[in-house]
Structure formats: structure tokens, C-alpha cells
Design a protein around this motif. Structure first.
Motif, PDB file in Angstrom:
ATOM      1  N   GLU A   1      11.780   5.612   8.902  1.00  0.00           N
ATOM      2  CA  GLU A   1      12.314   4.933   8.388  1.00  0.00           C
ATOM      3  C   GLU A   1      12.348   4.121   9.823  1.00  0.00           C
ATOM      4  O   GLU A   1      12.178   3.747  11.174  1.00  0.00           O
ATOM      5  N   ALA A   2      12.486   2.315   9.324  1.00  0.00           N
ATOM      6  CA  ALA A   2      11.588   1.008  10.071  1.00  0.00           C
ATOM      7  C   ALA A   2      13.488   0.911  11.748  1.00  0.00           C
ATOM      8  O   ALA A   2      12.991   0.902  12.459  1.00  0.00           O
ATOM      9  N   PHE A   3      13.826   0.524  10.490  1.00  0.00           N
ATOM     10  CA  PHE A   3      15.414   0.289  11.299  1.00  0.00           C
ATOM     11  C   PHE A   3      16.289  -0.236   9.828  1.00  0.00           C
ATOM     12  O   PHE A   3      15.703  -0.145   8.626  1.00  0.00           O
ATOM     13  N   LEU A   4      17.506   0.338  10.378  1.00  0.00           N
ATOM     14  CA  LEU A   4      18.879   0.312   9.067  1.00  0.00           C
ATOM     15  C   LEU A   4      18.228   0.906   8.051  1.00  0.00           C
ATOM     16  O   LEU A   4      18.844  -0.416   6.678  1.00  0.00           O
ATOM     17  N   GLY A   5      17.150   1.764   7.534  1.00  0.00           N
ATOM     18  CA  GLY A   5      17.064   2.594   6.526  1.00  0.00           C
ATOM     19  C   GLY A   5      15.861   2.042   5.319  1.00  0.00           C
ATOM     20  O   GLY A   5      15.672   2.525   4.639  1.00  0.00           O
ATOM     21  N   ILE A   6      15.621   1.014   7.085  1.00  0.00           N
ATOM     22  CA  ILE A   6      14.213   0.173   5.852  1.00  0.00           C
ATOM     23  C   ILE A   6      13.573   1.226   6.240  1.00  0.00           C
ATOM     24  O   ILE A   6      12.855   1.296   6.968  1.00  0.00           O
ATOM     25  N   PRO A   7      12.232   1.283   5.530  1.00  0.00           N
ATOM     26  CA  PRO A   7      10.838   3.103   5.614  1.00  0.00           C
ATOM     27  C   PRO A   7       9.882   1.752   6.238  1.00  0.00           C
ATOM     28  O   PRO A   7      10.135   0.180   5.678  1.00  0.00           O
ATOM     29  N   VAL A   8       9.200   2.122   6.910  1.00  0.00           N
ATOM     30  CA  VAL A   8       8.440   1.731   7.303  1.00  0.00           C
ATOM     31  C   VAL A   8       7.200   0.754   6.536  1.00  0.00           C
ATOM     32  O   VAL A   8       7.050  -0.064   6.700  1.00  0.00           O
ATOM     33  N   TRP A   9       6.880   1.408   5.645  1.00  0.00           N
ATOM     34  CA  TRP A   9       5.951   0.988   4.527  1.00  0.00           C
ATOM     35  C   TRP A   9       6.056  -0.392   4.006  1.00  0.00           C
ATOM     36  O   TRP A   9       5.340  -0.849   3.204  1.00  0.00           O
TER      37      TRP A   9
ATOM     38  N   GLY B   1      -0.117   5.272   3.096  1.00  0.00           N
ATOM     39  CA  GLY B   1      -0.241   6.924   3.514  1.00  0.00           C
ATOM     40  C   GLY B   1       1.410   6.641   4.659  1.00  0.00           C
ATOM     41  O   GLY B   1       1.661   8.026   4.522  1.00  0.00           O
ATOM     42  N   GLU B   2       1.622   5.843   4.607  1.00  0.00           N
ATOM     43  CA  GLU B   2       3.035   5.649   5.277  1.00  0.00           C
ATOM     44  C   GLU B   2       3.611   5.759   4.373  1.00  0.00           C
ATOM     45  O   GLU B   2       5.208   5.696   4.809  1.00  0.00           O
ATOM     46  N   TYR B   3       3.414   5.602   2.688  1.00  0.00           N
ATOM     47  CA  TYR B   3       4.937   5.258   2.106  1.00  0.00           C
ATOM     48  C   TYR B   3       4.638   6.893   1.766  1.00  0.00           C
ATOM     49  O   TYR B   3       5.810   7.858   1.408  1.00  0.00           O
ATOM     50  N   GLU B   4       3.470   7.473   1.886  1.00  0.00           N
ATOM     51  CA  GLU B   4       3.854   9.444   1.706  1.00  0.00           C
ATOM     52  C   GLU B   4       4.286   9.984   2.996  1.00  0.00           C
ATOM     53  O   GLU B   4       4.657  11.595   2.446  1.00  0.00           O
ATOM     54  N   PHE B   5       4.619   9.698   3.743  1.00  0.00           N
ATOM     55  CA  PHE B   5       5.113  10.068   5.455  1.00  0.00           C
ATOM     56  C   PHE B   5       6.026   8.904   4.859  1.00  0.00           C
ATOM     57  O   PHE B   5       5.714   8.543   6.299  1.00  0.00           O
ATOM     58  N   PRO B   6       7.604   9.118   4.453  1.00  0.00           N
ATOM     59  CA  PRO B   6       8.722   8.284   5.200  1.00  0.00           C
ATOM     60  C   PRO B   6       9.347   8.115   6.196  1.00  0.00           C
ATOM     61  O   PRO B   6       9.404   9.451   6.581  1.00  0.00           O
TER      62      PRO B   6
ATOM     63  N   SER C   1     -15.259 -15.575   4.418  1.00  0.00           N
ATOM     64  CA  SER C   1     -13.879 -15.317   4.698  1.00  0.00           C
ATOM     65  C   SER C   1     -13.088 -14.226   2.821  1.00  0.00           C
ATOM     66  O   SER C   1     -12.235 -13.682   3.893  1.00  0.00           O
ATOM     67  N   ALA C   2     -13.352 -14.609   1.796  1.00  0.00           N
ATOM     68  CA  ALA C   2     -12.609 -14.414   0.488  1.00  0.00           C
ATOM     69  C   ALA C   2     -12.798 -12.557   1.136  1.00  0.00           C
ATOM     70  O   ALA C   2     -12.451 -11.890   0.909  1.00  0.00           O
ATOM     71  N   THR C   3     -14.553 -12.095   1.455  1.00  0.00           N
ATOM     72  CA  THR C   3     -14.860 -10.802   1.320  1.00  0.00           C
ATOM     73  C   THR C   3     -14.221 -10.231   2.679  1.00  0.00           C
ATOM     74  O   THR C   3     -13.956  -8.996   2.086  1.00  0.00           O
ATOM     75  N   VAL C   4     -14.171 -10.020   3.672  1.00  0.00           N
ATOM     76  CA  VAL C   4     -13.307 -10.290   4.609  1.00  0.00           C
ATOM     77  C   VAL C   4     -11.312  -9.770   3.897  1.00  0.00           C
ATOM     78  O   VAL C   4     -11.205  -9.115   4.555  1.00  0.00           O
ATOM     79  N   CYS C   5     -11.355 -10.658   3.941  1.00  0.00           N
ATOM     80  CA  CYS C   5      -9.565 -10.994   3.096  1.00  0.00           C
ATOM     81  C   CYS C   5      -9.785  -9.287   2.273  1.00  0.00           C
ATOM     82  O   CYS C   5      -8.472  -9.457   2.457  1.00  0.00           O
ATOM     83  N   GLY C   6     -11.218  -9.815   1.301  1.00  0.00           N
ATOM     84  CA  GLY C   6     -10.671  -8.196   0.365  1.00  0.00           C
ATOM     85  C   GLY C   6     -10.441  -7.029   1.179  1.00  0.00           C
ATOM     86  O   GLY C   6      -9.768  -6.368   0.754  1.00  0.00           O
ATOM     87  N   PHE C   7     -11.516  -6.705   2.079  1.00  0.00           N
ATOM     88  CA  PHE C   7     -11.912  -5.926   2.372  1.00  0.00           C
ATOM     89  C   PHE C   7     -10.838  -5.401   3.500  1.00  0.00           C
ATOM     90  O   PHE C   7     -10.284  -4.228   3.028  1.00  0.00           O
ATOM     91  N   ALA C   8     -10.077  -6.436   4.371  1.00  0.00           N
ATOM     92  CA  ALA C   8      -8.742  -6.211   4.858  1.00  0.00           C
ATOM     93  C   ALA C   8      -7.628  -5.711   3.902  1.00  0.00           C
ATOM     94  O   ALA C   8      -6.733  -4.784   4.151  1.00  0.00           O
ATOM     95  N   ALA C   9      -7.597  -6.347   2.850  1.00  0.00           N
ATOM     96  CA  ALA C   9      -6.092  -6.681   2.206  1.00  0.00           C
ATOM     97  C   ALA C   9      -6.382  -4.832   1.659  1.00  0.00           C
ATOM     98  O   ALA C   9      -5.165  -4.167   1.281  1.00  0.00           O
ATOM     99  N   TRP C  10      -7.295  -4.530   0.944  1.00  0.00           N
ATOM    100  CA  TRP C  10      -7.884  -3.171   0.616  1.00  0.00           C
ATOM    101  C   TRP C  10      -7.732  -1.840   1.613  1.00  0.00           C
ATOM    102  O   TRP C  10      -6.800  -1.056   1.258  1.00  0.00           O
ATOM    103  N   HIS C  11      -8.496  -2.036   2.894  1.00  0.00           N
ATOM    104  CA  HIS C  11      -7.455  -0.404   3.648  1.00  0.00           C
ATOM    105  C   HIS C  11      -5.986  -1.117   4.826  1.00  0.00           C
ATOM    106  O   HIS C  11      -5.526  -0.130   4.781  1.00  0.00           O
ATOM    107  N   CYS C  12      -5.814  -2.186   4.285  1.00  0.00           N
ATOM    108  CA  CYS C  12      -3.933  -2.121   4.787  1.00  0.00           C
ATOM    109  C   CYS C  12      -3.732  -1.431   3.408  1.00  0.00           C
ATOM    110  O   CYS C  12      -2.571  -1.129   4.219  1.00  0.00           O
ATOM    111  N   LEU C  13      -4.220  -1.484   2.516  1.00  0.00           N
ATOM    112  CA  LEU C  13      -3.130  -1.265   1.003  1.00  0.00           C
ATOM    113  C   LEU C  13      -3.018   0.242   1.553  1.00  0.00           C
ATOM    114  O   LEU C  13      -2.086   1.243   1.015  1.00  0.00           O
ATOM    115  N   GLU C  14      -4.466   0.764   2.175  1.00  0.00           N
ATOM    116  CA  GLU C  14      -4.720   2.107   1.865  1.00  0.00           C
ATOM    117  C   GLU C  14      -3.622   2.760   3.317  1.00  0.00           C
ATOM    118  O   GLU C  14      -3.061   3.914   3.323  1.00  0.00           O
ATOM    119  N   PHE C  15      -3.575   1.894   3.838  1.00  0.00           N
ATOM    120  CA  PHE C  15      -2.528   2.109   5.107  1.00  0.00           C
ATOM    121  C   PHE C  15      -0.966   2.181   4.207  1.00  0.00           C
ATOM    122  O   PHE C  15      -0.801   2.967   5.318  1.00  0.00           O
TER     123      PHE C  15
END
Length: 173
Positions: free
Chosen positions: A124-132, A117-122, A100-114
Motif C-alpha cells: 500500500e502506498a497511502f490511503l489503501g492505494i496500491p503502489v503499482w 512485479g509491484e502488482y504481484e507483491f501488493p 528517442s522513440a526506441t529508448v522510450c519504448g525500451f524504458a516503457a517495457w521495463h517500467c511495465l515489467e516493474f
């Protein structure tokens, strides 16, 4: 001295985690209630409320999962640990927690990459808050959950704690 500082820090962090969870639930209820009242009064409502509600639900899910993993109250499919000797339960508990720790670690890593990527292409989600910023909870929560599973490798399985209490209370025959 060090143990008491660690315990105090842990209590503070758990209090913050629970406080954020309560704040998120309260915010979601307030936004939803306000939208209902405004629409019933013939007012259009807030244009950002639906997007904000979606983000709050994401954050609620992640903080709820963090709390469940902290309390060892998460969903677990562990049929094998219920039917075996105490040593087998311990070994299976360690294997499941490491997996479980390994799966969560891999998922966290890929979510971080995601999120990066969202930070690089800014956008807006709502009220000026960026999606990332809205999505940043995913790698954080998964990393915390993974670390908690890693910590639980060194804790006894919950069933083992119950088994030892029952055998200690059972009178000798």
C-alpha cells in the motif's frame, strides 16, 4: 470525415491530458497548503500527505513530459541539426526521433515489467492505494512519449520550418 474525427479525438485527448496536469498541480498545492495551515495551527496534519505529494510529483513529471513531447518543447541536444543543409537536418531529425522513440519504448517495457512485479507483491502506498497504481503512469507516459517521437519522424524539423519561412521572406538580391 475521418480526418475531422481524428482531429476531434486528438483535441479531446489533449484536453484530458492538460486537465489532468492542471488537476495534479491544484491537488499538490491544496495538499501542501493544507499541511502548512494545519501545522501552524498546532494540528499534526495528514499522515498520508507526504506520500501523496511524492506520487503527485511523479505524475506531474510524467504528464509534463508527455505535454512537452506533444508540443515539441522538450529538452533536446541537437547541435548537429543547427549547422547543416536542410536535407542533413531532416535526416538527423529522423534519426534522433527514431532513437528517442526506441529508448522510450525500451524504458516503457521495463517500467511495465516493474509495475507488474509491484502488482504481484501488493503493498500500500497511502490511503489503501496500491503502489503499482501509483507507478503505473511510468510505462503509460513513456509509451505515449515514444509514440509521439515516432510520429515526429514524419514531421519536418522545427528549424526547417523556420528556415523555409525566412528564405521565403528574404527579398531576392
Amino acid at each position: 470525415m475521418v480526418k475531422s474525427a481524428v482531429t476531434l479525438t486528438r483535441k479531446i485527448l489533449h484536453g484530458i491530458e492538460d486537465g489532468v496536469l492542471v488537476s495534479l498541480i491544484s491537488s499538490l498545492l491544496l495538499i501542501s497548503f493544507t499541511q502548512i495551515v494545519m501545522r501552524n495551527a498546532g494540528i499534526a496534519g495528514f499522515t498520508w500527505a507526504e506520500d501523496a505529494s511524492r506520487v503527485i510529483v511523479l505524475w506531474l513529471a510524467m504528464f509534463g513530459a508527455m505535454r512537452a513531447s506533444r508540443l515539441r518543447n522538450h529538452i533536446a541536444i541537437d547541435l548537429m541539426t543547427h549547422y547543416g543543409q536542410p536535407w542533413l537536418k531532416r535526416v538527423l531529425h529522423m534519426v534522433v526521433c527514431l532513437f528517442s522513440a526506441t529508448v522510450c519504448g525500451f524504458a516503457a517495457w521495463h517500467c511495465l515489467e516493474f509495475v507488474i512485479g509491484e502488482y504481484e507483491f501488493p503493498t500500500e502506498a497511502f490511503l489503501g492505494i496500491p503502489v503499482w497504481a501509483c507507478e503505473a503512469i511510468m510505462p503509460f507516459a513513456l509509451a505515449v512519449i515514444g509514440m509521439r517521437f515516432l510520429h515526429q519522424v514524419f514531421l519536418p524539423p522545427l528549424d526547417a520550418e523556420i528556415d523555409t519561412e525566412q528564405t521565403a521572406d528574404t527579398p531576392a538580391q
